[in-house]
Motif scaffolding. Sequence first.
Motif, mmCIF file in Angstrom:
data_model
loop_
_atom_site.group_PDB
_atom_site.id
_atom_site.type_symbol
_atom_site.label_atom_id
_atom_site.label_comp_id
_atom_site.label_asym_id
_atom_site.label_seq_id
_atom_site.Cartn_x
_atom_site.Cartn_y
_atom_site.Cartn_z
ATOM 1 N N ALA A 24 0.806 -1.221 0.000
ATOM 2 C CA ALA A 24 0.000 0.000 0.000
ATOM 3 C C ALA A 24 0.842 1.275 0.000
ATOM 4 O O ALA A 24 0.287 2.368 -0.082
ATOM 5 N N LEU A 25 2.165 1.142 0.082
ATOM 6 C CA LEU A 25 3.036 2.320 0.080
ATOM 7 C C LEU A 25 3.399 2.649 -1.354
ATOM 8 O O LEU A 25 4.336 2.096 -1.926
ATOM 9 N N TYR A 26 2.650 3.561 -1.958
ATOM 10 C CA TYR A 26 2.820 3.871 -3.372
ATOM 11 C C TYR A 26 4.247 4.300 -3.677
ATOM 12 O O TYR A 26 4.824 5.156 -2.997
ATOM 13 N N HIS A 27 4.821 3.668 -4.679
ATOM 14 C CA HIS A 27 6.181 3.985 -5.138
ATOM 15 C C HIS A 27 7.223 3.784 -4.036
ATOM 16 O O HIS A 27 8.332 4.312 -4.136
ATOM 17 N N ASP A 28 6.872 3.019 -2.999
ATOM 18 C CA ASP A 28 7.791 2.791 -1.870
ATOM 19 C C ASP A 28 8.422 4.107 -1.418
ATOM 20 O O ASP A 28 9.647 4.210 -1.235
ATOM 21 N N THR A 29 7.566 5.103 -1.215
ATOM 22 C CA THR A 29 8.048 6.447 -0.895
ATOM 23 C C THR A 29 7.268 7.034 0.273
ATOM 24 O O THR A 29 6.039 6.904 0.342
ATOM 25 N N LEU A 30 7.975 7.687 1.153
ATOM 26 C CA LEU A 30 7.413 8.421 2.285
ATOM 27 C C LEU A 30 7.727 9.896 2.093
ATOM 28 O O LEU A 30 8.849 10.257 1.715
ATOM 29 N N VAL A 31 6.754 10.759 2.364
ATOM 30 C CA VAL A 31 6.982 12.207 2.325
ATOM 31 C C VAL A 31 7.167 12.702 3.753
ATOM 32 O O VAL A 31 6.330 12.448 4.630
ATOM 33 N N ALA A 32 8.267 13.381 4.010
ATOM 34 C CA ALA A 32 8.561 13.924 5.343
ATOM 35 C C ALA A 32 9.094 15.340 5.188
ATOM 36 O O ALA A 32 9.568 15.724 4.115
ATOM 37 N N THR A 33 9.026 16.118 6.241
ATOM 38 C CA THR A 33 9.487 17.501 6.169
ATOM 39 C C THR A 33 10.976 17.609 6.468
ATOM 40 O O THR A 33 11.636 16.641 6.875
ATOM 41 N N LEU A 34 11.487 18.799 6.303
ATOM 42 C CA LEU A 34 12.888 19.073 6.595
ATOM 43 C C LEU A 34 13.240 18.828 8.058
ATOM 44 O O LEU A 34 14.413 18.651 8.396
ATOM 45 N N MET A 35 12.216 18.805 8.939
ATOM 46 C CA MET A 35 12.468 18.645 10.369
ATOM 47 C C MET A 35 12.618 17.188 10.789
ATOM 48 O O MET A 35 12.986 16.898 11.925
ATOM 49 N N SER A 36 12.296 16.242 9.907
ATOM 50 C CA SER A 36 12.382 14.837 10.293
ATOM 51 C C SER A 36 13.821 14.426 10.558
ATOM 52 O O SER A 36 14.755 14.871 9.883
ATOM 53 N N ASN A 37 13.985 13.540 11.529
ATOM 54 C CA ASN A 37 15.298 13.147 12.023
ATOM 55 C C ASN A 37 16.081 12.339 10.990
ATOM 56 O O ASN A 37 15.506 11.559 10.219
ATOM 57 N N LEU A 38 17.378 12.517 11.020
ATOM 58 C CA LEU A 38 18.260 11.778 10.127
ATOM 59 C C LEU A 38 18.136 10.272 10.361
ATOM 60 O O LEU A 38 18.327 9.474 9.437
#
Length: 453
Positions: free
Chosen positions: A281-295
């Motif tokens: 169910a994870l389209y294109h095996d991609t997650l969208v996160a902001t610049l604040m997300s941890n390394l």
Amino acid sequence: MARLFGTDGVRGLANRDITAELAVDLAVAAAFVLAERGEFAGHRPRAVLGRDTRVSGQFLSSAVAAGLASAGVDVLDVGVLPTPGVAYLTASTDADIGVVISASHNPMPDNGIKFFSRGGHKLDDAVEVAIEDRLGADWDRPTGAAVGTISPAPGLAEDYVQHVVSAARSFAGTDTPLAGLSIVVDAAHGAASIVGPRALVAAGADVHVMHAEPNGHNINDGVGSTHLDGLSETVVARGADLGVAYDGDADRCLAVDHTGAVVNGDAIMGLLALSMQRSGALYHDTLVATLMSNLGLHRAMQAAGIAIVESGVGDRYVLEAMRDGGFSLGGEQSGHIIVADYATTGDGVLTSLLVGAQVAAGDSLRDQCASIATLPQVLINVAGADRTRVYSDEVVQEAVAAARSALGDSGRVLLRPSGTESLVRVMVEATTAEDAQRHADALADVVRARLTL
């Protein structure tokens, strides 16, 4: 002149910055801008209006309703309901506008006004600019039968509850996705005080409720997703499987595991991304996160073969990136999580159900998040700084560049103006807490020296 709209609507001190007069004017301007863009073509326009539990929300929602009705819009007033509930109902009732009176996680004296367009999507920047430009303009007032109606519609809250429970059932593939789960919920004396626990119970959980007695003044007051100590203590004391906490308008959710350890938005996103990848169910095996997300999230996703697309800070920008790429999951470290199959905005109640379903079906929350390590991160909010000069002040930017050079690939530095408050955020990640604190303190000192008004 500074923009009136921030990253999440218009927000400020209620009855000082956010007045009844402004509420009326914004409602009228929004109605006419959307009409001019053809949103109401061929039919009588309708709006869904909701609010959180702040006492000021009563007069502000009345003012918004008055403004919309005076512009010829029929208003369905759903009363106290989470922001994502209003977004959902805007779509499900085929309304033309959704409006929420809330200042989210801000303290009680603040309030705000945010709009949704048809389909339950937040307005884009161009529409917000057009609304600001329209404020105070002359307009042709409808009369007689052309004036809008205002109808109380508190019963629509149950439609939202049924929606999120149905979403959790679909996600988990079972009618009782939280069966056997013991969960503590902190409702922040906010908009999810009733619907949040109701949804968790309907999904099969044994629920202990905290901070769900709003009185108009206690929203976010040492409780909810920005104050997790009490939730952690209660989870451990009761031997619960996990705890979840909403903010005032329940568009975000954070969690604690059975040991009382905090599980932030990055870990929740990583947990859901891994689950959705396994189910396809994870389209294109991609997650969208902001610049604040941890390394640490980036490293965990890379190890799992999941790409991360970075967006600006704010769930509206996460959603824009998701829609642009056709992605199914995105969110923020603060707990705004968007699952596109079920929501058009961050939804704390839905998030709590999906996280609960993961725990009910498998290992403990602690074990499931073990692969998503968090690098030490220090965030310093510098109040009273000139937000407009963050990127133009040469001394500040030289200090940022020096910190980045010193950390190299082992850390990260981010400096940005807040979109909703009068402050500048300094964020530093490093391999050790000491390094992160040292660089963050040094940068914050430079910001105070150069940018403090």
